[in-house]
Design an enzyme around this catalytic site. Structure first.
Site, mmCIF file in Angstrom:
data_model
loop_
_atom_site.group_PDB
_atom_site.id
_atom_site.type_symbol
_atom_site.label_atom_id
_atom_site.label_comp_id
_atom_site.label_asym_id
_atom_site.label_seq_id
_atom_site.Cartn_x
_atom_site.Cartn_y
_atom_site.Cartn_z
ATOM 1 N N GLU A 117 53.929 10.824 87.172
ATOM 2 C CA GLU A 117 53.982 11.334 88.550
ATOM 3 C C GLU A 117 55.301 12.009 88.913
ATOM 4 O O GLU A 117 56.052 11.523 89.755
ATOM 5 C CB GLU A 117 53.700 10.210 89.550
ATOM 6 C CG GLU A 117 52.301 9.642 89.455
ATOM 7 C CD GLU A 117 51.998 8.670 90.585
ATOM 8 O OE1 GLU A 117 52.896 8.404 91.417
ATOM 9 O OE2 GLU A 117 50.864 8.176 90.643
ATOM 10 N N GLU A 155 45.570 6.212 86.349
ATOM 11 C CA GLU A 155 45.756 5.232 87.428
ATOM 12 C C GLU A 155 44.665 5.424 88.459
ATOM 13 O O GLU A 155 44.315 6.551 88.816
ATOM 14 C CB GLU A 155 47.105 5.395 88.148
ATOM 15 C CG GLU A 155 48.302 4.832 87.436
ATOM 16 C CD GLU A 155 49.554 4.908 88.300
ATOM 17 O OE1 GLU A 155 49.433 4.924 89.553
ATOM 18 O OE2 GLU A 155 50.645 4.959 87.730
#
Length: 476
Positions: free
Chosen positions: A198, A386
């Site tokens: 991320e 995720e």
């Protein structure tokens, strides 16, 4: 309820478990979706990150991380909590991996702590750090669990952060050295790798709005960090390709489907600008498309930090792209806000189905973001690295009956299967998270694990969601 259904439930929960009717209904809804629907080569797992679970923050030669420094020297974390102990995975990894095995979880995504391996970010390797991750990897393999490693999940050596962190182009070289060392140390047993986790989160959080380390606020810092990180994701990929035989290499992005508020023309344009930042900023350069300046002119400031040859250096042919989706954003035009000139509609105005973090539960968004990334012709495979939700959990008679999390996982998985059935090359799904953990600036208040943690005793409790997942994974 049939006898067969009852036997199925009690086999997972135990005959003496207290199962509310709503939970029974949700577990029986499992019949609508089965593991076999996804194919035999689809990877199932859970995900964690080093700083969020390990603890042992200053043990066995580990250097101070930017997060260690941040939690100890600022007051920006909820209730001033720290990851000093967290889930104590550093000392309890064997039992935790054994629990994964008992839960039928085939793959474990975890990250390496850069300062545990290279305490000051460059130079001498900390052999005790290498030894720890060797033990974790070997424990996984001994129990039939496939390790998936993330090289960088936000914890940088504080020595490098003090020199500018991702704002300093020299960090690129230090990162290359670190990733290359990891590949050489662990690549004989680990074949599945992710370079970064991320990048949007820590470039915005750390260098634009200051809620994460190093706590800096400012556009110049953000633009500098963006370019160094973009170079680093490709450089890390090349280092792994050079050091790990037959490696399966990816990198992961937080992805948010963007919707315009009421489909007004100004809001549609605003949504396009936000989509550039939320979803396109890091993926398009690595695919050879350059920064999406045309749709967000403010990104011209990033190009100021490009050097000759960088247009080629930001490219890398990843084997897969990891997507991480939790919610959606609905956007309206707002000229007063810098850069994107847009504003996110508050989720509570859109829905009453919100997580404990105030995020809207919106399963359709998972399908939409998968399709958006699959539309890039050079994205070969997508892995959902995720997905999960924070809900208020309560321990009652030794049970955590997190009905809403069970439903969340089922509903999001149905959208994953929808995309897969339409031909998207999807390779796997990792729940965030295996255990409750330190959730960055939010501290320990939000719980996203399928295993609950009592932080006073370090007692682990498999939640209803964990038992459902175990049951799901044992199916065919």
């Amino acid at each position: 309820m049939t006898r067969e259904q009852w036997l199925k439930l009690t086999a997972v929960f135990g005959a003496g478990s207290l199962l509310p009717n709503t939970l029974v209904a949700q577990l029986l809804a499992d019949a609508e979706i089965k593991r076999s629907d996804f194919g035999s080569d689809f990877v199932w797992g859970t995900a964690t990150a080093s700083y969020q679970i390990e603890g042992g923050w200053n043990e066995d030669g580990k250097g101070e991380s930017n997060w260690d420094h941040f939690v100890h020297h600022t007051r920006k974390v909820d209730r001033h909590e720290t990851g000093d102990i967290a889930d104590d995975f550093y000392h309890r990894y064997e039992a935790d991996i054994a629990l994964m095995r008992q839960m039928n979880i085939p793959a474990f995504r975890f990250s390496l702590s850069w300062p545990r391996i290279v305490p000051t970010g460059s130079g001498a390797i900390n052999q005790k750090g290498i030894d720890f991750y060797n033990r974790v990897i070997d424990s996984c393999l001994q129990k039939g669990i496939e390790p998936w490693i993330t090289c960088y999940h936000w914890d940088m050596p504080q020595t490098l952060e003090a020199k500018g962190g991702w704002r300093n182009r020299d960090t690129l070289k230090r990162f290359e050295e670190y990733v290359g060392g990891c590949g050489k140390s662990f690549g004989d047993r680990v074949k599945n790798w992710m370079v970064l986790n991320e990048p949007l989160s820590y470039t915005v959080g750390g260098y634009l709005v200051g809620i994460h380390p190093p706590g800096v606020f400012g556009f110049k810092s953000f633009y500098k960090a963006v370019h160094t990180v973009t170079l680093s994701q490709a450089a890390g990929g090349r280092m792994l390709r050079d050091t790990v035989s037959k490696a399966n290499i990816g990198t992961t992005y937080s992805c948010i489907p963007i919707y315009p508020w009421k489909d007004k023309p100004a809001n549609i344009e605003a949504a396009k600008r936000v989509d550039v930042i939320a979803n396109r900023l890091f993926i398009e350069p690595v695919l050879g498309m350059g920064y999406p300046v045309q749709d967000l002119p403010a990104l011209k400031h990033v190009e100021r930090y490009m050097q000759p040859g960088d247009e080629e250096q930001v490219k890398f042919n990843f084997d897969f792209i990891g997507l991480q989706n939790y919610t959606r954003w609905v956007i309206k035009n707002f000229p007063l806000l810098p850069m994107v000139h847009a504003l996110n509609i508050k989720p509570k105005k859109l829905s009453t189905d919100l997580t404990e973090m105030g995020w809207e539960v919106y399963p359709e968004g998972m399908y939409r973001i998968i399709k958006q990334f699959a539309a890039y012709k050079d994205v070969k495979k997508i892995v959902l690295t995720e997905s999960g939700a924070a809900f208020k959990d309560e321990l009652v008679n030794g049970e955590i009956n997190d009905v809403r999390r069970v439903k969340y996982l089922q509903d999001y998985l149905k959208q994953v299967l929808r995309a897969k059935n339409e031909g998207v090359n999807l390779g796997g799904y990792f729940i965030w998270s295996f255990m409750d953990n330190f959730e960055w600036a939010e501290g320990y208040r939000p719980t996203l694990g399928i295993v609950g943690i009592d932080y006073k005793t370090q007692q682990r409790t498999v939640k209803a969601s964990g038992k459902w997942y175990s049951n799901f994974l044992s199916g065919k």
